[in-house]
Design a protein around this motif. Structure first.
Motif, PDB file in Angstrom:
ATOM      1  N   ASN A 225       0.088  17.660   3.706  1.00 11.58           N
ATOM      2  CA  ASN A 225       0.454  17.130   5.023  1.00 11.58           C
ATOM      3  C   ASN A 225      -0.283  15.844   5.383  1.00 11.58           C
ATOM      4  OD1 ASN A 225       2.174  19.383   5.520  1.00 11.58           O
ATOM      5  ND2 ASN A 225       0.338  20.592   6.001  1.00 11.58           N
ATOM      6  N   PRO A 226      -0.185  14.810   4.541  1.00  8.89           N
ATOM      7  CA  PRO A 226      -0.875  13.563   4.867  1.00  8.89           C
ATOM      8  C   PRO A 226      -0.314  12.935   6.137  1.00  8.89           C
ATOM      9  CG  PRO A 226       0.665  13.219   3.058  1.00  8.89           C
ATOM     10  CD  PRO A 226       0.619  14.692   3.316  1.00  8.89           C
ATOM     11  N   ASN A 227      -1.182  12.309   6.893  1.00 10.09           N
ATOM     12  CA  ASN A 227      -0.770  11.691   8.158  1.00 10.09           C
ATOM     13  C   ASN A 227      -1.589  10.429   8.370  1.00 10.09           C
ATOM     14  OD1 ASN A 227       0.268  11.141  10.678  1.00 10.09           O
ATOM     15  ND2 ASN A 227      -0.990  12.658  11.728  1.00 10.09           N
ATOM     16  N   THR A 228      -0.998   9.292   8.017  1.00  9.43           N
ATOM     17  CA  THR A 228      -1.686   8.018   8.156  1.00  9.43           C
ATOM     18  C   THR A 228      -0.674   6.891   8.276  1.00  9.43           C
ATOM     19  OG1 THR A 228      -3.177   6.418   7.089  1.00  9.43           O
ATOM     20  CG2 THR A 228      -1.888   7.841   5.637  1.00  9.43           C
ATOM     21  N   ILE A 229      -1.094   5.822   8.915  1.00 14.28           N
ATOM     22  CA  ILE A 229      -0.254   4.619   9.017  1.00 14.28           C
ATOM     23  C   ILE A 229      -0.122   3.929   7.658  1.00 14.28           C
ATOM     24  CG2 ILE A 229      -2.199   3.070   9.595  1.00 14.28           C
ATOM     25  CD1 ILE A 229      -0.272   1.687  11.554  1.00 14.28           C
ATOM     26  N   ALA A 230      -1.044   4.214   6.739  1.00 14.48           N
ATOM     27  CA  ALA A 230      -1.034   3.587   5.410  1.00 14.48           C
ATOM     28  C   ALA A 230      -0.016   4.302   4.518  1.00 14.48           C
ATOM     29  CB  ALA A 230      -2.436   3.632   4.805  1.00 14.48           C
ATOM     30  N   THR A 267      -7.284  -9.464   9.407  1.00 12.40           N
ATOM     31  CA  THR A 267      -6.722 -10.170   8.246  1.00 12.40           C
ATOM     32  C   THR A 267      -5.640 -11.152   8.683  1.00 12.40           C
ATOM     33  OG1 THR A 267      -7.178  -8.234   6.867  1.00 12.40           O
ATOM     34  CG2 THR A 267      -5.671  -9.868   5.981  1.00 12.40           C
ATOM     35  N   TYR A 268      -4.769 -10.707   9.588  1.00 10.71           N
ATOM     36  CA  TYR A 268      -3.722 -11.601  10.103  1.00 10.71           C
ATOM     37  C   TYR A 268      -4.348 -12.792  10.823  1.00 10.71           C
ATOM     38  CZ  TYR A 268       0.393  -8.621   9.221  1.00 10.71           C
ATOM     39  OH  TYR A 268       1.410  -7.912   8.633  1.00 10.71           O
ATOM     40  N   GLU A 269      -5.329 -12.527  11.652  1.00  9.55           N
ATOM     41  CA  GLU A 269      -5.910 -13.572  12.501  1.00  9.55           C
ATOM     42  C   GLU A 269      -6.750 -14.573  11.706  1.00  9.55           C
ATOM     43  OE1 GLU A 269      -6.413 -11.154  16.745  1.00  9.55           O
ATOM     44  OE2 GLU A 269      -8.101 -11.262  15.351  1.00  9.55           O
ATOM     45  N   ARG A 270      -7.486 -14.087  10.716  1.00 10.86           N
ATOM     46  CA  ARG A 270      -8.481 -14.950  10.073  1.00 10.86           C
ATOM     47  C   ARG A 270      -8.085 -15.439   8.683  1.00 10.86           C
ATOM     48  NH1 ARG A 270     -14.245 -13.065  12.683  1.00 10.86           N
ATOM     49  NH2 ARG A 270     -13.346 -12.185  14.584  1.00 10.86           N
ATOM     50  N   LEU A 271      -7.333 -14.637   7.940  1.00  9.29           N
ATOM     51  CA  LEU A 271      -6.817 -15.115   6.661  1.00  9.29           C
ATOM     52  C   LEU A 271      -5.429 -15.743   6.807  1.00  9.29           C
ATOM     53  CD1 LEU A 271      -7.802 -12.378   4.014  1.00  9.29           C
ATOM     54  CD2 LEU A 271      -8.746 -14.669   4.267  1.00  9.29           C
ATOM     55  N   LYS A 272      -4.774 -15.452   7.936  1.00 10.39           N
ATOM     56  CA  LYS A 272      -3.435 -16.010   8.220  1.00 10.39           C
ATOM     57  C   LYS A 272      -2.393 -15.580   7.191  1.00 10.39           C
ATOM     58  CE  LYS A 272      -5.656 -18.410  11.354  1.00 10.39           C
ATOM     59  NZ  LYS A 272      -5.806 -17.847  12.714  1.00 10.39           N
ATOM     60  N   ILE A 273      -2.475 -14.316   6.765  1.00 11.80           N
ATOM     61  CA  ILE A 273      -1.506 -13.815   5.801  1.00 11.80           C
ATOM     62  C   ILE A 273      -0.978 -12.459   6.259  1.00 11.80           C
ATOM     63  CG2 ILE A 273      -2.424 -15.059   3.807  1.00 11.80           C
ATOM     64  CD1 ILE A 273      -3.883 -12.561   2.974  1.00 11.80           C
ATOM     65  N   VAL A 274       0.196 -12.098   5.729  1.00 15.32           N
ATOM     66  CA  VAL A 274       0.850 -10.835   6.075  1.00 15.32           C
ATOM     67  C   VAL A 274       0.441  -9.760   5.066  1.00 15.32           C
ATOM     68  CG1 VAL A 274       3.083  -9.666   6.252  1.00 15.32           C
ATOM     69  CG2 VAL A 274       2.819 -11.996   7.135  1.00 15.32           C
ATOM     70  N   ILE A 275      -0.087  -8.650   5.567  1.00 12.89           N
ATOM     71  CA  ILE A 275      -0.381  -7.498   4.708  1.00 12.89           C
ATOM     72  C   ILE A 275       0.178  -6.235   5.368  1.00 12.89           C
ATOM     73  CG2 ILE A 275      -2.453  -8.512   3.711  1.00 12.89           C
ATOM     74  CD1 ILE A 275      -4.073  -6.541   5.554  1.00 12.89           C
ATOM     75  N   GLU A 276       0.337  -5.195   4.554  1.00 16.52           N
ATOM     76  CA  GLU A 276       0.756  -3.902   5.091  1.00 16.52           C
ATOM     77  C   GLU A 276      -0.487  -3.037   5.330  1.00 16.52           C
ATOM     78  OE1 GLU A 276       2.582  -1.390   1.626  1.00 16.52           O
ATOM     79  OE2 GLU A 276       3.053  -3.499   1.247  1.00 16.52           O
ATOM     80  N   PRO A 277      -0.359  -1.938   6.059  1.00 18.71           N
ATOM     81  CA  PRO A 277      -1.548  -1.151   6.421  1.00 18.71           C
ATOM     82  C   PRO A 277      -2.402  -0.703   5.237  1.00 18.71           C
ATOM     83  CG  PRO A 277       0.291  -0.471   7.793  1.00 18.71           C
ATOM     84  CD  PRO A 277       0.849  -1.425   6.770  1.00 18.71           C
TER      85      PRO A 277
END
Length: 315
Positions: A225-230, A267-277
């Protein structure tokens, strides 16, 4: 044994080079100051299909090319491996049928279709995924490329870390997320070959921490029953990967979804790149354990960038 691994990793890298990007290493002074350490981010979010999974899928599938007994390629995946198999199969001239859980992100389902694969949706359980693949194998004679429990997939993933060590020396710690363990096992094998003094840190969400619990207990405990945004880290560690990880990882840290979301935003704010959780888990680990990593040189793998931009968790 390391000579065998080195030969396999280098053969994989040579094989897949025309089909992948050599992704860059990024750093950020502001993140370094925030962490109190030197962080190098291996940007597999810039990889073809937007994730490291292209490496393993390409290595496994390209070796099947020309085998007339294989009618096509199948796998089960919630997203990134599905996309990688779809594109690698297309490049190798195979038809692909992919089993995906009904709760897979829409952006990943759309991408798999875009690479020309047929999708079979199933209930979001491992049993349903495996049953779907078995049906395709028996009905159509397709070959199964496992998302992580496959040596050729593992050697393909290992090329990511090989590139890190070719670009940078004297790395104290390598950090990567653990889902099924293909990337982590490959990272360990590359480290043993190319940078044996580097220590390996596993990174997991608290809501899907089977590797951490297994490492603590010394037994192979499966995910329940994993439960995570990742969403890329919901699977249990594979049978091939488990002993490699347990014998070689220095430590496994877990972080909450709140910490993952915070690291993703940074990561979005400082590396300016798109990543997933899932990609944000290693940075979340560093920021939650600053004293442990203080003053060290770290390499972190940003595993992918396939996220629905309309549903960013920090909006």
């Amino acid at each position: 044994m390391s000579t065998t691994h080195q030969t396999a990793i280098e053969s994989a890298h040579k094989r897949i080079k025309p089909f992948i990007h050599q992704t860059p290493l990024f750093s950020s002074e502001s993140i370094n100051q925030l962490a109190g350490a030197t962080l190098l981010f291996k940007c597999e979010n810039f990889q073809k299909i937007g994730a490291f999974k292209m490496r393993g899928a390409a290595n496994a599938i390209l070796q099947l090319k020309g085998n007339l007994s294989i009618k096509g390629i199948t796998t089960h995946s919630s997203g990134n491996h599905a996309q990688a198999v779809a594109l690698a199969a297309q490049k190798a001239g195979f038809q692909a049928k992919i089993v995906m859980p009904s709760n897979a992100p829409n952006v990943k389902i759309a991408a798999v279709k875009g690479y020309g694969a047929e999708i079979e949706l199933c209930e979001p359980t491992l049993q349903a995924r495996e049953d779907g693949v078995e049906k395709i194998i028996s009905e159509f004679g397709f070959a199964f490329v496992h998302p992580y429990d496959n040596w050729e997939v593992i050697y393909g993933q290992a090329t990511c870390v090989k590139e890190i060590y070719e670009a940078e020396t004297n790395i104290d710690y390598l950090l990567a997320p653990i889902g099924g363990g293909g990337l982590m096992a490959g990272s360990i094998l590359s480290t043993l070959v190319y940078s044996s003094t580097t220590k390996i840190i596993g990174c997991e969400p608290t809501g899907a921490d089977d590797a951490f619990q297994s490492w603590k207990s010394g037994k192979h405990l499966l995910q329940t029953n994993p439960n995570t945004i990742a969403d890329g880290l919901l699977t249990s560690v594979g049978l091939i990967n488990f002993p490699i990880i347990m014998d070689n990882v220095s430590k496994i840290f877990t972080v909450t979804d709140e910490q993952i979301i915070s690291a993703m935003k940074i990561t979005y704010e400082r590396l300016k790149i798109v990543i997933e959780p899932s990609s944000a888990v290693p940075l979340a680990v560093v920021l939650a354990n600053k004293a442990f990593f203080k003053g060290k040189k770290l390499a972190l793998i940003l595993t992918g960038g396939n996220v629905d931009l309309r549903q960013l968790p920090f909006q």
